[in-house]
Design a protein around this motif. Sequence first.
Motif, mmCIF file in Angstrom:
data_model
loop_
_atom_site.group_PDB
_atom_site.id
_atom_site.type_symbol
_atom_site.label_atom_id
_atom_site.label_comp_id
_atom_site.label_asym_id
_atom_site.label_seq_id
_atom_site.Cartn_x
_atom_site.Cartn_y
_atom_site.Cartn_z
ATOM 1 N N ASP A 173 44.435 -53.586 -45.255
ATOM 2 C CA ASP A 173 43.902 -54.132 -46.505
ATOM 3 C C ASP A 173 43.313 -53.026 -47.386
ATOM 4 N N SER A 174 42.438 -52.199 -46.803
ATOM 5 C CA SER A 174 41.748 -51.207 -47.639
ATOM 6 C C SER A 174 42.690 -50.122 -48.142
ATOM 7 N N GLU A 175 43.737 -49.809 -47.374
ATOM 8 C CA GLU A 175 44.692 -48.771 -47.810
ATOM 9 C C GLU A 175 45.879 -49.370 -48.553
ATOM 10 N N ARG A 176 45.841 -50.687 -48.709
ATOM 11 C CA ARG A 176 46.946 -51.416 -49.365
ATOM 12 C C ARG A 176 48.298 -51.076 -48.732
ATOM 13 N N LEU A 177 48.325 -51.087 -47.410
ATOM 14 C CA LEU A 177 49.587 -50.822 -46.703
ATOM 15 C C LEU A 177 50.440 -52.079 -46.735
ATOM 16 N N PRO A 178 51.758 -51.914 -46.765
ATOM 17 C CA PRO A 178 52.608 -53.101 -46.665
ATOM 18 C C PRO A 178 52.362 -53.803 -45.322
ATOM 19 N N ILE A 179 52.501 -55.125 -45.308
ATOM 20 C CA ILE A 179 52.377 -55.848 -44.041
ATOM 21 C C ILE A 179 53.596 -55.456 -43.196
#
Length: 238
Positions: free
Chosen positions: A53-59
Amino acid sequence: MKKYMLATDLDGTLVGDGDALKELLEFFESLPYKVDLVYITGRHYDSALSLIDSERLPIPSILVTDVGTSIYSGRELLRDPKWEQKVRENWNPHRIREIALQLPGIRLQTLPHERRVSFFVNDSEGASNLRQKLKESGIPHTFVFSSGRDVDVLPESAGKGKALQYIVEEYAGEEANILVAGDSGNDLDMLTLGYPAVIVGNAQKELLDVKSDHIFTATKACAGGIQQAWDHYYGAKI
Ligand code: GLC
Ligand code: MG
């Protein structure tokens, strides 16, 4: 078309250089094929999700947490029950904790469950003592030392390497184009499975002497190193 899969550690590997991460994700988007993302982390589930979430990584398609003791897959990232059952065999976290905590300089990590038992040690001597004591005890386990500080004691049939092998067999298929990426000791067993792999440029010292034909040693750090390796192994195929 063959599947493409990036099986990567998070901290210090995919995550750690924001600009390089952005560039790698854009690069994957630009490819004429889809790259399945498999995250294989030492973090526990909630901690991994908060990093995503905090690094906005793809799921990811598959999330492996707790140093390869739990596998989550599907849209809702549900726990794989077959893996769960497999790793639970011969697992005795209480005895392991008891033995470890008799030794000096060893602190228990606080975790939300007992699927692994992890510690902080002061130095590699502390880790060696613990390794020896557990070996003498005869209790089945897998011992992992990372970053000169973290010791993970896992069920015998767990670990990042065994989890990745299971994923290849159950989800991806041996013919998939895989890249395995890591930066520290807990990644060693998955990096040495024999699939194309990369040790990123910022790797911890325990990986610096690891050399093999199928392991690319990146000069760039974190996601930048992954992109270099992707180009090295699969660039010509684009
Ligand atoms: C991550 C985890 C920690 C583990 C370490 C090494 O930092 O949070 O629990 O010991 O990875 O695997
Ligand atoms: Mg790491």
